[in-house]
Design an enzyme around this catalytic site. Structure first.
Site, PDB file in Angstrom:
ATOM      1  CG  HIS A  58       9.799  16.289  -5.498  1.00  0.00           C
ATOM      2  ND1 HIS A  58      10.707  16.511  -6.505  1.00  0.00           N
ATOM      3  CD2 HIS A  58      10.481  16.462  -4.330  1.00  0.00           C
ATOM      4  CE1 HIS A  58      11.879  16.813  -5.997  1.00  0.00           C
ATOM      5  NE2 HIS A  58      11.783  16.795  -4.679  1.00  0.00           N
ATOM      6  N   GLY A 102       3.598 -10.317  -4.555  1.00  0.00           N
ATOM      7  CA  GLY A 102       4.604  -9.288  -4.359  1.00  0.00           C
ATOM      8  C   GLY A 102       5.838  -9.394  -5.231  1.00  0.00           C
TER       9      GLY A 102
END
Length: 210
Positions: free
Chosen positions: A140, A73
């Site tokens: 978006h 990670g």
């Protein structure tokens, strides 16, 4: 030649990935894990994972049929391990959990990992080896640079621009169209409302520079 899928690292996040791979396998969208490489051979001792240790990351020589899944990670560690293994010819795969949602117009780079219930929305661009942990999302037109990690429940809202090697702690949120510089660290629960400069550490809500 049949491919062999190998997990790189089998620490806490690597163990999570073993479970998510199993979920993907049951849906027929990911191959079987054939083993793991780690510089700690006994890292899975005491856990109920029947996965064979295949060697140390630092010395493993990839075969032509090997396909690697990055189970790490930390952004800096990801970059170091990928660079080292690629210099020896390693090829990496992407993992998209069956519950993850990826918009048709989104673009995903090499080695991306999308954990359960993560979302990549319309026209987002996700760089190489970016990790989305559970319930995290990119809205978006979001852009995320290589090696960045989103911990669980991170929300990058529409139009956010994120550099490479950024780490987001659990529950961090970034308001629309805000930019995050390379190698920044965003603390758990932080609310980012304005530009974050390269290498900065941010915490609290609204976030302040540490």
């Amino acid at each position: 030649m049949e491919q062999r899928c190998i997990l790189v690292g089998a620490g806490a996040f690597g163990r999570e990935l073993i479970n998510w791979v199993y979920d993907a396998q049951t849906h027929g969208i990911f191959p079987t894990l054939n083993g793991f490489i780690s510089d700690i051979p006994n890292v899975l001792d005491g856990f109920d994972y029947k996965l064979t240790w295949l060697g140390q990351i630092s010395t493993y020589q990839p075969a032509d049929r090997d396909l690697f899944l990055l189970g790490v990670g930390d952004p800096k560690d990801k970059e170091t391990l990928v660079s080292s293994l690629k210099s020896r010819g390693a090829k990496f795969t992407t993992l998209i959990h069956p519950t993850a949602v990826v918009a048709r117009t989104a673009r995903l780079g090499e080695g991306v990992i999308l954990c359960p219930f993560s979302i990549v929305s319309a026209d987002a661009t996700i760089g190489n080896f970016v990790t989305f942990n559970c319930f995290s999302g990119a809205g978006h037109d979001v852009e995320i640079g290589n090696y960045t990690t989103l911990s669980s429940r991170v929300d990058l809202t529409g139009g956010v621009k994120c550099g490479h090697s950024v780490f987001f702690g659990t529950g961090a949120k970034v308001l629309p169209h805000v930019s995050i510089g390379n190698s920044a660290k965003i603390g758990a629960g932080a609310l980012i409302v304005r530009t974050v400069t390269e290498g900065s550490t941010m915490f609290a809500a609204p976030a302040r520079k540490l």
